[in-house]
Design a protein around this motif. Structure first.
Motif, PDB file in Angstrom:
ATOM      1  N   ARG A  17       0.828  -1.205   0.000  1.00  0.00           N
ATOM      2  CA  ARG A  17       0.000   0.000   0.000  1.00  0.00           C
ATOM      3  C   ARG A  17       0.867   1.260   0.000  1.00  0.00           C
ATOM      4  NH1 ARG A  17      -5.450  -0.404   0.914  1.00  0.00           N
ATOM      5  NH2 ARG A  17      -5.468   1.746   1.609  1.00  0.00           N
ATOM      6  N   GLY A  20       2.092   1.796  -3.422  1.00  0.00           N
ATOM      7  CA  GLY A  20       1.040   2.320  -4.275  1.00  0.00           C
ATOM      8  C   GLY A  20       0.848   3.808  -4.097  1.00  0.00           C
ATOM      9  N   GLU A  21       0.988   4.283  -2.879  1.00  0.00           N
ATOM     10  CA  GLU A  21       0.855   5.709  -2.585  1.00  0.00           C
ATOM     11  C   GLU A  21       2.051   6.505  -3.100  1.00  0.00           C
ATOM     12  OE1 GLU A  21       0.463   5.620   1.607  1.00  0.00           O
ATOM     13  OE2 GLU A  21      -1.623   4.923   1.593  1.00  0.00           O
ATOM     14  N   ASN A  24       4.177   3.267  -7.032  1.00  0.00           N
ATOM     15  CA  ASN A  24       4.677   1.895  -7.230  1.00  0.00           C
ATOM     16  C   ASN A  24       6.168   1.767  -6.930  1.00  0.00           C
ATOM     17  OD1 ASN A  24       2.090   1.507  -8.062  1.00  0.00           O
ATOM     18  ND2 ASN A  24       2.597   0.527 -10.001  1.00  0.00           N
ATOM     19  N   GLN A 120      -2.209   7.379 -12.310  1.00  0.00           N
ATOM     20  CA  GLN A 120      -1.912   6.711 -11.046  1.00  0.00           C
ATOM     21  C   GLN A 120      -2.837   5.521 -10.830  1.00  0.00           C
ATOM     22  OE1 GLN A 120      -2.415   9.121  -7.521  1.00  0.00           O
ATOM     23  NE2 GLN A 120      -1.067   7.816  -6.301  1.00  0.00           N
ATOM     24  N   ASP A 123      -1.369   2.676 -12.732  1.00  0.00           N
ATOM     25  CA  ASP A 123      -0.178   2.152 -12.053  1.00  0.00           C
ATOM     26  C   ASP A 123      -0.571   1.273 -10.865  1.00  0.00           C
ATOM     27  OD1 ASP A 123       1.357   3.561 -13.853  1.00  0.00           O
ATOM     28  OD2 ASP A 123       1.668   5.271 -12.508  1.00  0.00           O
ATOM     29  N   ILE A 124      -1.553   1.735 -10.103  1.00  0.00           N
ATOM     30  CA  ILE A 124      -1.997   0.953  -8.944  1.00  0.00           C
ATOM     31  C   ILE A 124      -2.667  -0.337  -9.401  1.00  0.00           C
ATOM     32  CG2 ILE A 124      -3.606   0.921  -6.996  1.00  0.00           C
ATOM     33  CD1 ILE A 124      -3.066   3.905  -6.636  1.00  0.00           C
ATOM     34  N   ALA A 171      -5.037   7.776  -3.324  1.00  0.00           N
ATOM     35  CA  ALA A 171      -4.430   6.481  -3.644  1.00  0.00           C
ATOM     36  C   ALA A 171      -4.930   5.410  -2.686  1.00  0.00           C
ATOM     37  CB  ALA A 171      -2.905   6.583  -3.580  1.00  0.00           C
ATOM     38  N   MET A 175      -6.921   2.003  -3.777  1.00  0.00           N
ATOM     39  CA  MET A 175      -6.496   0.657  -3.390  1.00  0.00           C
ATOM     40  C   MET A 175      -7.576  -0.061  -2.595  1.00  0.00           C
ATOM     41  SD  MET A 175      -2.396   0.933  -2.623  1.00  0.00           S
ATOM     42  CE  MET A 175      -2.402   2.517  -1.792  1.00  0.00           C
TER      43      MET A 175
END
Length: 254
Positions: A17, A20-21, A24, A120, A123-124, A171, A175
């Motif tokens: 996580r 991800g914020e 990546n 983003q 990417d997540i 983000a 998630m």
């Protein structure tokens, strides 16, 4: 007491996580800090780093996607990325200004912030591929969470927050939405397997009895010979769309 296995899994989720914020990516020291309470050996930590790399998390730099996509997902992703290229490029300062505007209730600033964060979401989404949900669905769910999240920036406690933390908060919401979608998909797959098992059990018993009698059987006959309840048999019939070939269907279901 939390088991070591559960604590390890929780640490791994925290790392993913955090990555991800941060686009990546995550620092090596950040990973070591998260796992510091488990007293892992260097070889065990290397296994953690290998896992992160496999799941598109970069150590110190953005990760390269490792999970193979289907041809359909590749085609969809390319078309979607092409559409994002048509959006204007913005600076970090502009993104922060839009976040501040969104927190103040400025809808136009919110729209610009959404556009700035769409990449983003992609990417997540790549972090969550290979878990039973299509990339297209992950992106769709992430985009929905992004739109909803930007709307909430201007209301309640979030409206007085720090603009520099807005994208991190968004983000997290993205998630959360993707993880919930994966959980729902897993629950549905479990339900589907249970349904299939029930239908197959009834179909097998019906086939066996029909072979003995030389004809199709009624649900009541199947109940009497198999020991299964009539309700279970009727549920299996309904779940199969009334397509169990060895059962003689009547209008009253008996």
């Amino acid at each position: 007491m939390v088991s070591r296995e559960r604590e390890f899994a929780e640490c791994l989720e925290r790392v993913r996580r955090t990555a991800g914020e941060q686009g990546n990516r995550i620092g090596e020291e950040q990973v070591r800090e998260v796992f510091s309470g488990l007293d892992l050996s260097e070889s065990q930590l290397q296994m953690v780093f290998d896992y992160l790399e496999k799941h598109s998390v970069g150590i110190g730099e953005p990760g390269n996607p490792q999970e193979p996509l289907t041809r359909e997902e590749q085609d969809y992703l390319q078309l979607y990325l092409d559409s994002l290229e048509r959006l204007p490029v913005c600076s970090q300062g502009e993104r922060r200004a839009w976040a501040m505007g969104a927190m103040a209730g400025d809808r136009e600033a919110g729209r610009c912030l959404v556009e700035a964060c769409l990449q983003q979401v992609v990417d997540i989404a790549r972090l969550y591929t290979g878990q039973g949900v299509l990339l297209e669905d992950l992106i769709g769910e992430g985009n929905a969470a992004l739109f909803a999240g930007v709307e909430t920036l201007g209301s309640g406690p979030e409206g007085t927050g720090d603009p520099s933390q807005a994208e991190k908060k968004l983000a997290g919401l993205i998630m959360d939405a993707m993880e919930e979608l994966i959980r729902e998909n897993e629950d549905q797959e479990k339900t589907d397997r249970k349904i299939a098992a029930k239908v197959n059990r009834v179909a097998d018993k019906a086939k066996e009895l029909a072979g003995e009698l030389g004809r199709k059987v009624t649900p009541r006959e199947l109940m009497q010979e198999s020991g299964m309840s009539l309700k279970s048999i009727q549920e299996a019939m309904r779940m199969s769309g009334y397509k169990i070939g060895d059962i003689e269907y009547a209008e009253d279901g008996l």
